[in-house]
Design a protein around this motif. Structure first.
Motif, PDB file in Angstrom:
ATOM      1  N   THR A 179     -32.482 -38.083  55.471  1.00  0.00           N
ATOM      2  CA  THR A 179     -31.104 -38.128  56.090  1.00  0.00           C
ATOM      3  C   THR A 179     -31.126 -39.294  56.965  1.00  0.00           C
ATOM      4  O   THR A 179     -30.253 -39.387  57.976  1.00  0.00           O
ATOM      5  N   GLY A 180     -31.900 -40.095  57.112  1.00  0.00           N
ATOM      6  CA  GLY A 180     -32.086 -41.424  57.960  1.00  0.00           C
ATOM      7  C   GLY A 180     -33.478 -42.089  57.744  1.00  0.00           C
ATOM      8  O   GLY A 180     -34.196 -42.100  56.730  1.00  0.00           O
ATOM      9  N   GLY A 181     -33.675 -43.017  58.729  1.00  0.00           N
ATOM     10  CA  GLY A 181     -35.126 -43.681  58.893  1.00  0.00           C
ATOM     11  C   GLY A 181     -35.018 -44.926  57.952  1.00  0.00           C
ATOM     12  O   GLY A 181     -33.983 -45.708  57.812  1.00  0.00           O
ATOM     13  N   THR A 182     -36.038 -45.398  57.479  1.00  0.00           N
ATOM     14  CA  THR A 182     -35.982 -46.661  56.731  1.00  0.00           C
ATOM     15  C   THR A 182     -36.916 -46.403  55.563  1.00  0.00           C
ATOM     16  O   THR A 182     -37.542 -45.293  55.305  1.00  0.00           O
ATOM     17  N   PRO A 183     -36.833 -47.443  54.632  1.00  0.00           N
ATOM     18  CA  PRO A 183     -37.519 -47.047  53.277  1.00  0.00           C
ATOM     19  C   PRO A 183     -38.883 -46.916  53.520  1.00  0.00           C
ATOM     20  O   PRO A 183     -39.769 -46.174  52.875  1.00  0.00           O
ATOM     21  N   ASP A 184     -39.550 -47.493  54.364  1.00  0.00           N
ATOM     22  CA  ASP A 184     -41.157 -47.441  54.877  1.00  0.00           C
ATOM     23  C   ASP A 184     -41.322 -46.262  55.493  1.00  0.00           C
ATOM     24  O   ASP A 184     -42.668 -45.519  55.330  1.00  0.00           O
ATOM     25  N   LYS A 185     -40.244 -45.555  56.377  1.00  0.00           N
ATOM     26  CA  LYS A 185     -40.764 -44.395  57.217  1.00  0.00           C
ATOM     27  C   LYS A 185     -39.267 -43.408  56.986  1.00  0.00           C
ATOM     28  O   LYS A 185     -38.601 -43.617  58.108  1.00  0.00           O
ATOM     29  N   PRO A 186     -39.120 -42.875  56.043  1.00  0.00           N
ATOM     30  CA  PRO A 186     -37.865 -42.095  55.705  1.00  0.00           C
ATOM     31  C   PRO A 186     -38.073 -40.666  56.756  1.00  0.00           C
ATOM     32  O   PRO A 186     -38.938 -40.253  57.049  1.00  0.00           O
ATOM     33  N   GLU A 187     -36.570 -40.680  57.137  1.00  0.00           N
ATOM     34  CA  GLU A 187     -36.598 -39.354  57.790  1.00  0.00           C
ATOM     35  C   GLU A 187     -36.234 -38.377  57.001  1.00  0.00           C
ATOM     36  O   GLU A 187     -35.237 -38.392  56.233  1.00  0.00           O
ATOM     37  N   ILE A 188     -37.173 -37.000  56.896  1.00  0.00           N
ATOM     38  CA  ILE A 188     -36.813 -36.194  56.114  1.00  0.00           C
ATOM     39  C   ILE A 188     -36.420 -34.904  56.561  1.00  0.00           C
ATOM     40  O   ILE A 188     -37.265 -34.650  57.214  1.00  0.00           O
ATOM     41  N   SER A 189     -35.394 -34.240  55.911  1.00  0.00           N
ATOM     42  CA  SER A 189     -35.072 -33.077  57.146  1.00  0.00           C
ATOM     43  C   SER A 189     -34.723 -31.908  55.845  1.00  0.00           C
ATOM     44  O   SER A 189     -34.774 -32.179  54.511  1.00  0.00           O
ATOM     45  N   ALA A 190     -35.000 -30.714  56.413  1.00  0.00           N
ATOM     46  CA  ALA A 190     -34.655 -29.613  55.330  1.00  0.00           C
ATOM     47  C   ALA A 190     -33.431 -28.958  55.569  1.00  0.00           C
ATOM     48  O   ALA A 190     -32.843 -28.970  56.636  1.00  0.00           O
ATOM     49  N   ILE A 191     -32.497 -28.665  54.508  1.00  0.00           N
ATOM     50  CA  ILE A 191     -31.169 -28.027  54.743  1.00  0.00           C
ATOM     51  C   ILE A 191     -30.845 -26.921  53.593  1.00  0.00           C
ATOM     52  O   ILE A 191     -31.623 -26.960  52.431  1.00  0.00           O
ATOM     53  N   LEU A 192     -30.352 -25.921  54.259  1.00  0.00           N
ATOM     54  CA  LEU A 192     -29.989 -24.717  53.550  1.00  0.00           C
ATOM     55  C   LEU A 192     -29.049 -25.008  52.498  1.00  0.00           C
ATOM     56  O   LEU A 192     -27.654 -25.189  52.977  1.00  0.00           O
ATOM     57  N   VAL A 193     -29.203 -24.688  51.024  1.00  0.00           N
ATOM     58  CA  VAL A 193     -27.791 -24.625  50.263  1.00  0.00           C
ATOM     59  C   VAL A 193     -27.544 -23.328  49.723  1.00  0.00           C
ATOM     60  O   VAL A 193     -28.452 -23.045  48.919  1.00  0.00           O
ATOM     61  N   PRO A 194     -26.605 -22.650  50.107  1.00  0.00           N
ATOM     62  CA  PRO A 194     -26.398 -21.211  49.461  1.00  0.00           C
ATOM     63  C   PRO A 194     -25.716 -21.718  47.900  1.00  0.00           C
ATOM     64  O   PRO A 194     -25.477 -22.507  47.373  1.00  0.00           O
ATOM     65  N   VAL A 195     -26.172 -20.598  47.121  1.00  0.00           N
ATOM     66  CA  VAL A 195     -25.805 -20.688  45.593  1.00  0.00           C
ATOM     67  C   VAL A 195     -24.639 -19.510  45.617  1.00  0.00           C
ATOM     68  O   VAL A 195     -25.160 -18.382  46.058  1.00  0.00           O
ATOM     69  N   PRO A 196     -23.810 -19.824  44.944  1.00  0.00           N
ATOM     70  CA  PRO A 196     -23.326 -21.100  44.427  1.00  0.00           C
ATOM     71  C   PRO A 196     -22.774 -21.862  45.303  1.00  0.00           C
ATOM     72  O   PRO A 196     -22.200 -21.520  46.295  1.00  0.00           O
ATOM     73  N   THR A 197     -22.832 -23.203  45.245  1.00  0.00           N
ATOM     74  CA  THR A 197     -22.150 -24.232  45.827  1.00  0.00           C
ATOM     75  C   THR A 197     -21.646 -25.213  44.918  1.00  0.00           C
ATOM     76  O   THR A 197     -22.397 -25.563  44.182  1.00  0.00           O
ATOM     77  N   ASP A 198     -20.444 -25.850  45.129  1.00  0.00           N
ATOM     78  CA  ASP A 198     -20.090 -26.742  44.494  1.00  0.00           C
ATOM     79  C   ASP A 198     -20.970 -28.125  44.299  1.00  0.00           C
ATOM     80  O   ASP A 198     -21.190 -28.492  45.347  1.00  0.00           O
ATOM     81  N   GLY A 199     -21.121 -28.571  43.125  1.00  0.00           N
ATOM     82  CA  GLY A 199     -22.035 -29.661  42.815  1.00  0.00           C
ATOM     83  C   GLY A 199     -23.506 -29.379  42.429  1.00  0.00           C
ATOM     84  O   GLY A 199     -24.237 -30.274  42.364  1.00  0.00           O
ATOM     85  N   PHE A 200     -23.871 -28.166  43.044  1.00  0.00           N
ATOM     86  CA  PHE A 200     -25.130 -27.625  42.840  1.00  0.00           C
ATOM     87  C   PHE A 200     -25.169 -27.230  41.394  1.00  0.00           C
ATOM     88  O   PHE A 200     -24.561 -26.225  40.960  1.00  0.00           O
ATOM     89  N   ILE A 201     -26.391 -27.666  40.675  1.00  0.00           N
ATOM     90  CA  ILE A 201     -26.519 -27.135  39.111  1.00  0.00           C
ATOM     91  C   ILE A 201     -28.049 -26.793  38.974  1.00  0.00           C
ATOM     92  O   ILE A 201     -28.838 -27.747  39.274  1.00  0.00           O
ATOM     93  N   ALA A 202     -28.232 -25.525  38.605  1.00  0.00           N
ATOM     94  CA  ALA A 202     -29.548 -25.343  38.077  1.00  0.00           C
ATOM     95  C   ALA A 202     -29.584 -25.683  36.485  1.00  0.00           C
ATOM     96  O   ALA A 202     -28.839 -24.940  35.688  1.00  0.00           O
ATOM     97  N   GLU A 203     -30.263 -26.602  36.193  1.00  0.00           N
ATOM     98  CA  GLU A 203     -30.294 -27.089  35.038  1.00  0.00           C
ATOM     99  C   GLU A 203     -30.836 -26.106  33.826  1.00  0.00           C
ATOM    100  O   GLU A 203     -31.657 -25.153  34.575  1.00  0.00           O
ATOM    101  N   PRO A 204     -30.824 -26.165  32.604  1.00  0.00           N
ATOM    102  CA  PRO A 204     -31.786 -25.220  31.782  1.00  0.00           C
ATOM    103  C   PRO A 204     -33.012 -25.107  32.059  1.00  0.00           C
ATOM    104  O   PRO A 204     -33.781 -26.086  32.554  1.00  0.00           O
ATOM    105  N   ALA A 205     -33.593 -24.084  32.146  1.00  0.00           N
ATOM    106  CA  ALA A 205     -34.805 -23.601  32.356  1.00  0.00           C
ATOM    107  C   ALA A 205     -35.862 -24.383  31.309  1.00  0.00           C
ATOM    108  O   ALA A 205     -35.600 -24.796  30.139  1.00  0.00           O
ATOM    109  N   TYR A 206     -37.057 -24.652  32.113  1.00  0.00           N
ATOM    110  CA  TYR A 206     -38.127 -25.213  31.401  1.00  0.00           C
ATOM    111  C   TYR A 206     -38.700 -24.290  30.081  1.00  0.00           C
ATOM    112  O   TYR A 206     -38.879 -23.088  30.104  1.00  0.00           O
ATOM    113  N   ASN A 207     -39.216 -25.253  29.118  1.00  0.00           N
ATOM    114  CA  ASN A 207     -40.004 -24.533  28.109  1.00  0.00           C
ATOM    115  C   ASN A 207     -41.530 -24.555  28.558  1.00  0.00           C
ATOM    116  O   ASN A 207     -41.969 -25.579  28.306  1.00  0.00           O
TER     117      ASN A 207
END
Length: 386
Positions: A179-207
């Motif tokens: 969510t910000g910071g620099t390439p050497d020290k990125p700012e990482i945040s956690a965000i809640l994504v409800p399901v379903p939400t437009d643009g969110f896709i659970a791709e086919p399950a792994y084998n």
């Protein structure tokens, strides 16, 4: 808890819980485990049964729909489920410690009220979107991004190997994003994504090699927009907070691993009594006796390790090193016992309808998921001051 590091000395409430889950595992989970494994199908009926028992709410307060128990209670349930079906056990573990726990630990009161009753009831599942294609053990190398635009987070990127992310009852994915910071020290945040939400896709399950009845998908985020208030915890603290979640989760994975290790012991003892060769049960031969004894020793040692880590956690004491020790020792015990159990069963151990064959395929991921063995060694060494 250190006063009862033996299952035979568990207090009555813990012992009763373990027995209840053990009966459920034997009578409900075990009969359908091979079918779901073969079909790669998610066991909705089993999950509904666990929900009705309150297992998804075990470590949460009643005010959020939980059972008012603790994390050790969850671990006991995972151990019993892990004996017969690791896919079912990991579904519970991920739903609780990775799906609901971040909301409980770091969410606002509004977020807790909105999400926890659904998640603790087991009527909805949450997922933990951390791992990416180029950042497994190096979880800090997150490439998924989130930027603020008109009061919304706009998320772009992808995640890999995400459990419980594509079921019919998945309602929430918590995502780490830059969510910000620099390439050497990125700012990482956690965000809640409800399901379903437009643009969110659970791709086919792994084998997958194993855990075939566990739901696991890659995820993609294409201009996914969620409200700014969906930030979970402080901005920039997402990575640090998720490391705390992983520390706790390693105790849970250790408990699941102990269940798998013990399940291999139980199946092998039973088989060694029934199978005869050269005129007597194979369990009477010292080669088999010694193999069984080593399997039992591994399971007991691993159980003691996770009990100890859980005791420290519940006492509010530092437990990072002990959790890493428990996770490493227990996952290796599960893999070693699965290999020995397959050897004891001979050709039958190579047949998928036998529980030990499933444990042989399932157990390897225990040495990888929620921190590889190598990561645990690094953590242990660092905590030792090396």
């Amino acid at each position: 808890m250190t006063d009862y590091l033996s299952t035979g000395n568990l207090p009555d409430d813990y012992a009763e819980l373990a027995k209840t889950v053990r009966d459920f595992a034997q009578n409900v989970v075990a009969p359908v485990a091979a079918k779901h494994d073969e079909e790669h199908s998610f066991p909705y009926e089993v999950v509904a049964g666990m929900a009705n028992m309150g297992l998804f709410g075990l470590p949460f307060p009643e005010e959020y729909g939980g059972m008012g128990g603790d994390y050790f209670a969850l671990c006991l349930a995972l151990e019993e489920l892990g004996k017969v079906d690791q896919s079912v056990a990991i579904t519970l573990e991920a739903g609780v410690s990775l799906g609901a726990m971040p909301v409980y630990r770091f969410g606002t009161e509004e977020q807790k009220q909105a999400w926890l009753p659904q998640l603790t009831s087991g009527q909805a599942l949450g997922a933990f979107g951390l791992t990416e294609a180029g950042g497994g053990s190096d979880a800090g190398a997150t490439k998924t991004t989130a930027r603020l635009d008109d009061g919304h987070w706009v998320i772009n990127g992808s995640k890999q190997f995400i459990t419980n992310s594509g079921t019919d009852i998945t309602k929430l994915v918590t995502v780490t994003a830059v969510t910000g910071g620099t390439p050497d020290k990125p700012e990482i945040s956690a965000i809640l994504v409800p399901v379903p939400t437009d643009g969110f896709i659970a791709e086919p399950a792994y084998n997958k090699v194993g855990w075939n009845a566990s739901d696991t998908h890659p995820l993609s985020f294409d201009d996914v927009r969620v409200p700014e208030e969906n930030l979970l915890g402080e901005r920039g603290r997402g990575y640090a907070n998720f490391l705390r979640i992983l520390d706790e989760g390693r105790i849970a994975i250790a408990a699941l691993s102990v269940g798998a290790a013990q399940g291999c012991v139980d199946e092998s003892v039973k088989y060694a009594k029934e199978r005869s060769a050269f005129g007597r049960p194979i369990g009477k031969y010292q080669a088999i006796e010694f193999k069984l004894a080593r399997m039992e020793a591994r399971a007991q040692a691993a159980r003691t390790a996770y009990y100890d880590a859980a005791a420290l956690m519940l006492a509010g004491k530092p437990f990072k090193k002990e959790a890493a020790v428990a996770k490493m020792v227990a996952s290796e015990a599960a893999m070693d016992n699965a290999r020995d159990a397959t050897q004891i069963h001979g050709g039958y151990g190579f047949m998928n309808e036998y529980a030990v064959a499933r444990h042989y395929r399932d157990s390897k991921i225990l040495e990888i998921g929620e921190g590889t063995t190598e990561v645990q060694l690094m953590i242990i060494a660092r905590e030792m001051g090396v």
